[in-house]
Every structure is written in C-alpha cells, then in structure tokens.
Write a protein that holds these residues in place. Sequence first.
Motif: not given
Length: 602
Positions: A361, A326, A328
Amino acid sequence: MAARALCCALTLLVFGGVCSGQELQLPSRVNGATRENVVFKPSRLPSGSYDGFTWNFKTFTIISGIGSSSLPTAPYRDRISLNMSTLALELRNLTENDSGVYTLSITRTAVTYTAETTLEVFEPVSNVTITSSPTDLIEFNSTVRLVCSASGSSLSFLWLNGSSEVTPGDRVLLTNGNSTLIVFNVSRHEGGPYTCEASNAISTHMSEPLTLTINYGPDSAFVKAAPSEPIYSSGSELTLTCSAESSPAAEYQWAVDGSELSDVGQKLVLPNIQSNDSGSYTCIAHNTKTLRYSTSEPLNITVLEKISGVRLIGPSELIIEGNSTNLTCQASGMVVSAEWTKDSQKLSPSSSVIFSPNNRSVTINPVQPKDSGEYRCTLSNPVSSGFASYTMIVNYGPDGVHVTGPSEVEVEGNLVLSCRADSVPEPVYEWQFNGTKTGVTTATFSVQQVNFTYSGNYTCITWNNVTRREASGSHMLAVKAKGTLSGQGGPLSGGAIAGIVIGILLGVAGVTGLIVYLKKRPKASSKGDRQNGVTQNGGEHELNYAEVQHVRNNQSVVNMGGPSTQTRQGTPAMVRANRGAAPNQGMKPTPPTEVMYSEVKK
C-alpha cells in the motif's frame, strides 16, 4: 731552496695538465660487441697542425704517424682504419680480448697532448631459457625453483610474472645474480606465465614464457538454479548447477536439508517439482589431487501457486489537494514482490509518498496536483505476476489567476480579455468592472466598439465547486483617442496607405467645394462673420482650422483637454449615435448573459 723546488713542481703540474689532455679529449668509455666494429673519435683536438701522433692499446702501439703519413703495427694492419683529419680510429672484428684502455698522443712543437678511453667488449645475449622443478605443484604445499640460463658476457637477469616484475618478498627469493627464482608455498596466482630477461650493456633477450601447473581448490562452491528465482510453481522443471574454483575440476555430491542424495554430478535436474520438493539444497565439491572439500551455501527452493485476482483499491470520495489518500494492492496467492509505477515511471518513496513495509500500500500525504495520474501496482513471484491500475484525479485550485489582454485600446476599438486559472475541475468565472458585477460568467470578456467609459479595473473571480475555494486576478485598461496609443508609428500596410490617399483626395475636394460656395455667398457684417468663424480680407473668405477639420473628417470635433466633452456639430444625441455609446455617463459593459455570482456558487 725549498721554495724554488715548490715553484718548479707547480710549473710542471700546470704545463703537465695542459699537455696531458686539456685540449685533447676522448669519450671516457666505449662499448662494443664481439665480431662487431667500434670507432674511437676524439671529441676535441688541439688547434693548429701537429707534428706526430700515436694510438696505443695498453702499452702496445696500434698506429703512429709523422706529418701526413701513418704506419699501423702488424697485428692491427687488417683490423683498423684511421681518419687523418680527425684522428678517429676504427677497430674491426672485436673480441673480448680487445677490452682495455686506449691512448691517443699528439705532438706539436715539442709539446705532447694525451687522452685515453676505455673499451669494453661484450658477448651479445642469446639462448635465454627457463627450467622448473618440480613441475606439478599443490597450492600452499609446494615450493618451486626456476633457473634462467643464457649465453653472453656480463649478464644481468630480470623476472616477470605476466607483465609484472617479480621482486623478493616473504615467499619469493632471488639468488645467483637473480638468475634463480624460488617461490615457497606457491598460490594459484603465481602460476605465471614467467619470462626471464637477460641483458648486458649492448643487448637484451627474453626467454619463452613458462606456465606452472598448480593444483588448487576446490573453493567457493556455489549452487545456482535455472530458472534463477528461488520460488517455483508446482509442475515446473528445475535444474540446479554446482560450480567451484578447482584445478583439476572437482567432483560433486548433492544434499537436501543436510541429507545426501544418491545424485552425483555437476547438475541436478528436478522434473515436475511439487511442494514436497521444497527445501535447502547444497552441493559438496571434492578435488582428487589436493584431497580437499568445499560445501556450497544452501539454496532454498519453495514451490508456490500463481498470483491471481490483483486489485488496486483507492478512495471512494473525491480527492482534494492538501488532504491524505491511500492506495492498496490486493491479490490471491503468495506475493514475493510489489512494484509501483505512476504514469509508467517508477514510483519512489519521498517525504509525501510513504510505502507500507511490504510495499502493498501507498499513502500520499499531503496530496498535490502533480500526484494526479495513472497508478499501477504489479505483484509477482518467480512463477507469475499480475497488475492493477487506478486513475487518481486531484481536485485543486483555483490558483494563479491571470488576466491577459491589451492595457490600452483606441476608442471605437474592440476589447477581448481572457482569464486563466490553474484548477481541477474547471472553475466558474465572474467578471467585475471597477468592483461592480458585469454578469459575464465565461473565461473571456469581450466588447465591441469601446468608448472612454470602458477605462478602469477589470477583475476575474474564479470559484471551484469541489475545493470550495476562490481566487481572482485584475487587469487595468485605458481607452484612448485614435492615433494616441503608445508604440504607434510603425510601417503601414498597403490597404491603410490606400485609405489615407483616398481620404486626402476626398478632403481636398470638400475644401474646394466649400471655398467656391463661400465666394458666391453675400458678404456679411464683420460681427456676423466673426460669429460664423469667417473673416473678410480683400473680398476673400478664409476658413479657420476647426472648419477645415470639420470638412475633412466629416465628424464631430471632441475637446479631449478637459473633463467635459463638447461638439461643434450636431446635438449630443447625434454624437452618441455617431460614437456608438455615450461617454462620461457611467455606462457599464452589457454581457450577453446575466448570471449573478451568488447564483453560480449555489
């Protein structure tokens, strides 16, 4: 009696038909213009010579003739010409009174042939004009009447609005032979320019264009801002402009959040705006001619601070293919939009690339090798923007292990095998020969002066210390005797040819010296001679093929036809010294560094 009468009637009809023009033909119709000329020319004449002819207009004779002479009548003496060979009649300086039926009659051997044509004389079209009433119109309220007038005879009229033909409809009416156009409840698109086309059979003329003045609007009032973004930083200047579709131009009044301002005019300038200037702005447009109003859709204005401190946060642990990760993007200030790029190209959502609802994100699941690269997020509002970057390295592999190198080499030749694998990071290598570890731990396996024991299966095993994955690839090698490789027989280089010539010369010299030596040697018994491979024939010694090869090559002769290797010169130790290795003893390649595979993985 009745039958006889019927027969006579049929005979008269047949002969009458022939005599009345079956062999004499004129054009059925001829058009002419006043003050111009026209020619009546027969399209077909009776064959052979004729005795006389007559041209008539209605019942009046124009010209007649007998044989080769002709005589026009007085009214036409200065207006006609006749071609005696074709009997074509030219009539000059036409008037509308010349319109009518013209008849040509030809007499030949007591038989008369007759044909007729019709002349219509027109006055050419001229002076085409349009008049309008009224001239100042209100859209949807007024009805306009356009009249087209022109000089000429037998006129027809066609109306055009721009390049499109005007046809009758619900609000459009054409009267007086289409010379009058009436439009009820006119719209702004029916203002023209209008043109009228007047025509007859010989000419066409177009009027000058006429454009109607149609007052309309105001419609579609619209507010735009400069700069065009709806969000601004405090202290900047903002200009609002109102526009509307209106004729004549509309007048404008401004309002914010439903309350009218004292400001009027097409533009509203707001210098040094602050947060309390935020609101919903509208403008009201008014047409003093149509007495109509139009209010714009509201334009929302928001005053904001600039974006600062943009950060792109990624995973702290190593990223391995097949897992999820991920990214962000964070910043201070109000963010209006977020955009993502990868390696300077726009990053778009897909089955494995998932954006959050506000685009702040990105989740990549599963991660693939192609996902490696530089990611950038750009946060912006109408007054500012900022970006941050993150470099992603996807660890993967090893995949696609491939060993390259020759599949055949000559004995005493050099061997180089290369191992390649798709892997991040670079994998650790280990080579095996026929399933046995060699100790070679580099991407390249090389041996100088191979022998027959090097034939077999070479395996390259790769290991990725991050992904903890292993993959291998194999390669078969055959060591062959010199000169037996497949594909040989191509052109030799100059150096090779020179070496062959020198070798042949040395071989011939050696054979000559051996023959001289044998001739001087004492004769032996036939048994001894056979044991030494020499036979006696007429006092001469002959060398067998093996001995000649021995002298020529100055090396051992190896029997390649069976599993064992025999030599006719020297001991096995000497052969090994000459070859550089010992065939058929199971000897393995010796790498420069002894690193065991188990130690590498540790």
